[in-house]
Design a protein around this motif. Structure first.
Motif, PDB file in Angstrom:
ATOM      1  N   LEU A  78       0.834  -1.200   0.000  1.00 22.16           N
ATOM      2  CA  LEU A  78       0.000   0.000   0.000  1.00 22.16           C
ATOM      3  C   LEU A  78       0.868   1.248   0.000  1.00 22.16           C
ATOM      4  CD1 LEU A  78      -2.845  -0.843   2.544  1.00 22.16           C
ATOM      5  CD2 LEU A  78      -3.084  -0.517   0.094  1.00 22.16           C
ATOM      6  N   ARG A  79       0.578   2.174  -0.899  1.00 20.47           N
ATOM      7  CA  ARG A  79       1.310   3.443  -0.971  1.00 20.47           C
ATOM      8  C   ARG A  79       0.326   4.576  -0.703  1.00 20.47           C
ATOM      9  NH1 ARG A  79       6.140   5.008  -2.347  1.00 20.47           N
ATOM     10  NH2 ARG A  79       6.714   2.896  -2.929  1.00 20.47           N
ATOM     11  N   PHE A  80       0.693   5.462   0.218  1.00 20.60           N
ATOM     12  CA  PHE A  80      -0.168   6.554   0.639  1.00 20.60           C
ATOM     13  C   PHE A  80       0.344   7.877   0.080  1.00 20.60           C
ATOM     14  CE2 PHE A  80      -0.470   3.220   3.774  1.00 20.60           C
ATOM     15  CZ  PHE A  80      -1.836   3.139   4.019  1.00 20.60           C
ATOM     16  N   ARG A  81      -0.592   8.692  -0.361  1.00 26.55           N
ATOM     17  CA  ARG A  81      -0.245  10.020  -0.840  1.00 26.55           C
ATOM     18  C   ARG A  81      -0.011  10.935   0.356  1.00 26.55           C
ATOM     19  NH1 ARG A  81      -3.060  13.547  -5.466  1.00 26.55           N
ATOM     20  NH2 ARG A  81      -2.355  15.600  -4.820  1.00 26.55           N
ATOM     21  N   LEU A  82       1.125  11.633   0.371  1.00 27.21           N
ATOM     22  CA  LEU A  82       1.453  12.536   1.470  1.00 27.21           C
ATOM     23  C   LEU A  82       1.135  13.986   1.115  1.00 27.21           C
ATOM     24  CD1 LEU A  82       2.548  12.701   4.313  1.00 27.21           C
ATOM     25  CD2 LEU A  82       4.855  12.909   3.368  1.00 27.21           C
ATOM     26  N   THR A  83       1.743  14.501   0.059  1.00 22.05           N
ATOM     27  CA  THR A  83       1.500  15.881  -0.345  1.00 22.05           C
ATOM     28  C   THR A  83       2.049  16.111  -1.743  1.00 22.05           C
ATOM     29  OG1 THR A  83       1.792  18.208   0.291  1.00 22.05           O
ATOM     30  CG2 THR A  83       3.665  16.757   0.595  1.00 22.05           C
ATOM     31  N   THR A  84       1.664  17.234  -2.330  1.00 26.36           N
ATOM     32  CA  THR A  84       2.200  17.690  -3.611  1.00 26.36           C
ATOM     33  C   THR A  84       2.808  19.064  -3.402  1.00 26.36           C
ATOM     34  OG1 THR A  84       0.496  16.478  -4.834  1.00 26.36           O
ATOM     35  CG2 THR A  84       1.678  18.197  -6.023  1.00 26.36           C
ATOM     36  N   ILE A  85       4.070  19.225  -3.799  1.00 19.30           N
ATOM     37  CA  ILE A  85       4.768  20.490  -3.570  1.00 19.30           C
ATOM     38  C   ILE A  85       5.412  20.948  -4.875  1.00 19.30           C
ATOM     39  CG2 ILE A  85       5.222  19.979  -1.154  1.00 19.30           C
ATOM     40  CD1 ILE A  85       8.037  19.195  -1.929  1.00 19.30           C
ATOM     41  N   PRO A  86       5.690  22.233  -5.011  1.00 24.26           N
ATOM     42  CA  PRO A  86       6.393  22.723  -6.207  1.00 24.26           C
ATOM     43  C   PRO A  86       7.823  22.198  -6.245  1.00 24.26           C
ATOM     44  CG  PRO A  86       5.339  24.524  -5.004  1.00 24.26           C
ATOM     45  CD  PRO A  86       5.295  23.327  -4.114  1.00 24.26           C
ATOM     46  N   GLY A  87       8.359  22.082  -7.439  1.00 27.18           N
ATOM     47  CA  GLY A  87       9.728  21.617  -7.592  1.00 27.18           C
ATOM     48  C   GLY A  87       9.806  20.312  -8.341  1.00 27.18           C
ATOM     49  N   GLU A  88      11.046  19.901  -8.609  1.00 25.93           N
ATOM     50  CA  GLU A  88      11.300  18.667  -9.346  1.00 25.93           C
ATOM     51  C   GLU A  88      11.728  17.560  -8.385  1.00 25.93           C
ATOM     52  OE1 GLU A  88      14.282  19.806 -12.078  1.00 25.93           O
ATOM     53  OE2 GLU A  88      12.961  21.085 -13.289  1.00 25.93           O
ATOM     54  N   PRO A  89      11.359  16.315  -8.692  1.00 25.84           N
ATOM     55  CA  PRO A  89      11.699  15.222  -7.773  1.00 25.84           C
ATOM     56  C   PRO A  89      13.186  15.097  -7.488  1.00 25.84           C
ATOM     57  CG  PRO A  89      10.085  14.496  -9.387  1.00 25.84           C
ATOM     58  CD  PRO A  89      10.527  15.856  -9.823  1.00 25.84           C
ATOM     59  N   GLU A  90      14.042  15.334  -8.492  1.00 24.15           N
ATOM     60  CA  GLU A  90      15.479  15.192  -8.281  1.00 24.15           C
ATOM     61  C   GLU A  90      16.045  16.256  -7.343  1.00 24.15           C
ATOM     62  OE1 GLU A  90      14.739  16.944 -12.457  1.00 24.15           O
ATOM     63  OE2 GLU A  90      13.968  15.328 -11.187  1.00 24.15           O
ATOM     64  N   HIS A  91      15.271  17.305  -7.060  1.00 23.97           N
ATOM     65  CA  HIS A  91      15.694  18.311  -6.084  1.00 23.97           C
ATOM     66  C   HIS A  91      14.973  18.127  -4.756  1.00 23.97           C
ATOM     67  CE1 HIS A  91      16.596  20.938  -9.851  1.00 23.97           C
ATOM     68  NE2 HIS A  91      17.653  20.222  -9.498  1.00 23.97           N
ATOM     69  N   VAL A  92      13.740  17.654  -4.792  1.00 27.36           N
ATOM     70  CA  VAL A  92      12.956  17.518  -3.567  1.00 27.36           C
ATOM     71  C   VAL A  92      13.536  16.432  -2.656  1.00 27.36           C
ATOM     72  CG1 VAL A  92      10.709  16.828  -2.645  1.00 27.36           C
ATOM     73  CG2 VAL A  92      10.825  18.423  -4.566  1.00 27.36           C
ATOM     74  N   LEU A  93      13.828  15.260  -3.200  1.00 28.80           N
ATOM     75  CA  LEU A  93      14.291  14.156  -2.366  1.00 28.80           C
ATOM     76  C   LEU A  93      15.652  14.437  -1.715  1.00 28.80           C
ATOM     77  CD1 LEU A  93      13.153  10.920  -4.232  1.00 28.80           C
ATOM     78  CD2 LEU A  93      12.202  11.949  -2.180  1.00 28.80           C
ATOM     79  N   PRO A  94      16.666  14.924  -2.448  1.00 26.05           N
ATOM     80  CA  PRO A  94      17.927  15.244  -1.756  1.00 26.05           C
ATOM     81  C   PRO A  94      17.767  16.306  -0.672  1.00 26.05           C
ATOM     82  CG  PRO A  94      18.288  15.109  -4.126  1.00 26.05           C
ATOM     83  CD  PRO A  94      16.810  15.067  -3.909  1.00 26.05           C
TER      84      PRO A  94
END
Length: 565
Positions: free
Chosen positions: A206-222
Motif C-alpha cells: 500500500l502506498r499513501f499520498r502525502l502531499t504535492t509540492i512545487p519543484g522537481e523530484p530530483e531536487h525535492v528528495l535530496p
C-alpha cells in the motif's frame, strides 16, 4: 477456558445428533467414542458453512469422516486455530443406535476474549501516558494541507479494514475452491493462513499520498534527505527513493514523481532487517502468523505517524537544493558526510554482529547434530562390554560433553577473531553519532577530539572495509529475498533428489517430471540471487561514487578556506 462433556447418546433411525465446539482462537480438542448397540453410523466433522448446508439438505463438504460400528471405539485429537467445529453423528439405518461419546477441549487463546482485553489495555496505557508523560509535541498540521484526515487517522481506517480481510479471504476461499482440489485448504486454519499471508503482503504494498509540492523530484528528495539527516535520522538514498529508519524495527520508504502541479510525494511502510527477520520467522510458523500480521499493522501505524509528524512539516517549509557537486555550505557538507558515515558504520556494525551471532548458532547446531552420532558410536563400539543402562548413560554423557565442549571452544575461537573488529565498528558508529550531534548544534570539538572533517576523511578511508562487511550480511540486510532463495533452493533440491532416485529405480516418467519441477524451482532461486547480487553491486558503486564526489567537494572547500586564512 475448557470444556468436558460426555455420556451415552441414542440416535433414532433417520436422524442425527450434533456436538458444537467454538473457540474462535487457538486450542485443542480431544474426543473418544465407543459403540454400544445398534447399526453402523458415521461421524462428520463440519465447519459452520457446511453444517448449514447439511441441515438444509444441500451438497456439503466435510473435513473429517469416520464410520462407527458395533463394538468399535476410537480416540482423536486436533489442535491449532479453531473457529467452530460441528461433530455430527448420522444414523441412516432403520434401528436406533446407542454409543458413548466424551469430548475434552481447551482454548488457549480466544480472539473474542483477547480483543476487549487488548482494547482496555491500550486505553489504559494511553490514559497513563497522557497523565504522567504528557502529550508529545505534534509537528503534524491540525488540518493537513491536501486532505481532511491526518496520516495516523488514514492508517487507522486502513488497519480496520485489514484486520477483517484475512477472515473475508478465508470464507471466499471456502466458497471458490472446488471439492477435491487442494483439500488442505478446505480446513479453516489453512484458509486463514492464506488470508494472513495475502494481507501481510498488502500492508507493505500500500502506498499513501502525502502531499504535492512545487519543484522537481530530483531536487525535492535530496533536500528532504538533508533535513532528515540534520534531525539525526538514518537515511538511505536511492534513485527516486528515500528509505528512513523510524525505529529499530520499522522504516518508511518515500517516493517522489513528477506531476503537473510539481512533485507528488508518497510513502509506504517498510521494516528494518531486524523487523523483516521477525516477520519471516513468524510467517514460517503458521500458528504464529496472526502475530506477524499484528506486527506488520503496528509498523504501518508507526510509519504513518512518522510521515505525518516528521516528514510532512519538512515538506511544508522551504527546501534547500542539495547536490554534492554544487556550491553548498561547508557545514551542510559536513552534516551530510557525518550522517552518511554514521549510517554506513552502523549498518556495518549491525551486519558484523549479525554474522557473528549467525556463526555461533550454526556451530552450536552442528555440534548438537553430531551429539547422537557420538553417543551411538560410544555405546556401540567403545562400551560394548558394559550393561545396557551403563552404555546408555555413558554414551549420553560423552555425546553431551563433546557437543557442549566443542560449542564453547568454537565460540571462544570465533570471539577472539571477530570481537575486536565488531567493537571497533561500534566505537566508530558511536564516535560519528557524537560528532554529528555536535555539528548539528554548531558546537566546537573538545581538545582531544578530531574535527568533523578529520573524522569524515578517516571514514572515507574505512569506506571499502565497511562496504565489504555490509555485503557479507546479505541474509541480514534483505531476509525476504534470501527466504525466497532458500525456499526455492530447498524445494528444488528435494525434487531433484526424488527425480534421481526414481530414475535409478527405472521410473523414467516420474523421474523426468520431478527433475523438470526441480529445474523450474531452481531457476527462480538463481534469478533472485543474480538480481540481488546485481542490485548490491549497483548500490555499492553508487555509494562509493556519492562518497567520492561529496568528499572531493568538501576537501576543495576546506582547502579554499585554509588558503584564504
Amino acid at each position: 477456558m475448557s470444556i468436558h462433556e460426555g455420556g451415552t447418546i441414542v440416535i433414532e433411525p433417520g436422524s442425527h445428533y450434533t456436538v458444537h465446539v467454538a473457540f474462535y482462537g487457538f486450542g485443542a480438542v480431544e474426543y473418544s467414542h465407543s459403540m454400544d448397540t445398534g447399526p453402523e453410523i458415521y461421524l462428520l466433522e463440519l465447519d459452520r458453512r457446511n453444517y448449514d448446508k447439511f441441515i438444509s439438505g444441500e451438497d456439503y463438504e466435510y473435513t473429517g469422516y469416520q464410520s462407527l460400528g458395533y463394538g468399535g471405539s476410537g480416540t482423536s485429537m486436533m489442535a491449532g486455530f479453531i473457529l467452530e467445529i460441528y461433530f455430527v453423528f448420522v444414523n441412516e439405518e432403520e434401528e436406533p443406535a446407542s454409543f458413548h461419546f466424551e469430548i475434552k477441549g481447551t482454548c488457549y487463546f480466544s480472539l473474542l476474549m483477547a480483543m476487549p482485553v487488548l482494547g482496555a489495555v491500550a486505553t489504559i496505557a494511553y490514559a497513563m501516558r497522557r497523565r504522567f508523560l504528557g502529550i508529545e509535541p505534534v509537528e503534524e498540521p491540525l488540518v493537513p494541507a491536501q486532505g481532511g484526515l491526518t496520516e495516523r487517522r488514514k492508517a487507522l481506517l486502513v488497519i480496520a479494514g485489514l484486520v477483517v480481510l484475512p477472515i473475508a479471504i478465508m470464507y471466499v476461499l471456502g466458497l471458490v475452491i472446488p471439492t477435491g482440489i487442494a483439500f488442505f485448504f478446505q480446513a479453516p486454519f489453512y484458509r486463514l493462513y492464506a488470508g494472513v499471508l495475502i494481507t501481510s503482503a498488502i500492508v507493505y504494498l500500500l502506498r499513501f499520498r502525502l502531499t504535492t509540492i512545487p519543484g522537481e523530484p530530483e531536487h525535492v528528495l535530496p533536500a528532504l534527505a538533508h533535513q532528515l539527516r540534520a534531525s539525526r535520522m538514518r537515511v538511505t538514498e536511492r534513485p527516486g527513493l528515500l528509505s528512513v529508519q523510524v525505529s529499530s524495527l520499522a522504516a518508511i520508504r518515500i517516493k517522489a514523481r513528477a506531476v503537473p502541479e510539481g512533485t507528488l510525494v508518497t510513502y509506504r511502510a517498510d521494516a528494518t532487517p531486524a523487523g523483516w527477520s521477525i516477520i519471516a520467522i513468524l510467517l514460517i510458523y503458521s500458528v504464529a502468523s496472526p502475530l506477524s500480521l499484528a506486527f506488520s499493522l503496528y509498523i504501518l501505524y508507526r510509519s504513518a505517524g512518522f510521515a505525518g509528524r516528521r516528514i510532512l512539516p519538512k515538506l511544508s517549509g522551504p527546501l534547500v537544493r542539495v547536490s554534492p557537486t554544487t556550491g553548498l555550505s561547508t557545514r551542510t557538507l559536513l552534516i551530510e558526510g557525518l550522517s552518511e558515515a554514521r549510517r554506513l558504520s552502523a549498518e556495518s556494525y549491525e551486519a558484523a554482529r549479525s554474522n557473528y551471532q549467525d556463526a555461533i548458532i550454526v556451530m552450536v547446531t552442528i555440534a548438537f547434530l553430531m551429539f547422537p552420532i557420538l553417543a551411538w558410536f560410544t555405546g556401540a563400539y567403545l562400551l560394548e562390554g558394559f550393561t545396557a543402562s551403563t552404555r546408555i548413560l555413558a554414551s549420553f554423557g560423552v555425546g553431551m560433553a563433546a557437543a557442549v565442549s566443542s560449542s564453547l571452544v568454537s565460540w571462544r575461537l570465533l570471539a577472539a577473531k571477530k570481537k575486536s573488529k565488531i567493537e571497533d565498528l561500534r566505537l566508530w558508529s558511536a564516535r560519528l553519532e557524537v560528532a554529528l550531534s555536535r555539528e548539528i548544534e554548531s558546537k566546537p570539538p573538545l581538545d582531544a577530539e578530531p574535527s568533523s572533517f578529520e573524522l569524515i576523511a578517516s571514514a572515507y578511508e574505512k569506506l571499502p572495509e565497511w562496504l565489504r562487511t555490509r555485503r557479507r550480511a546479505g541474509m541480514f540486510r534483505e531476509p525476504g529475498d534470501w527466504l525466497l532463495i532458500f525456499w526455492f533452493s530447498l524445494m528444488g533440491a528435494g525434487l531433484g533428489l526424488a527425480g534421481i532416485l526414481d530414475l535409478s529405480r527405472g521410473s523414467l516418467t516420474t523421474g523426468a517430471i520431478f527433475l523438470a519441477l526441480a529445474v523450474c524451482l531452481a531457476a527462480p532461486a538463481a534469478l533472485l540471487y543474480m538480481k540481488w547480487n546485481r542490485r548490491l553491486g549497483e548500490e555499492t558503486a553508487r555509494t562509493t561514487a556519492d562518497w567520492g564526489s561529496r568528499f572531493a567537494s568538501l576537501k576543495a572547500q576546506m582547502e579554499k578556506y585554509l588558503g584564504s586564512v
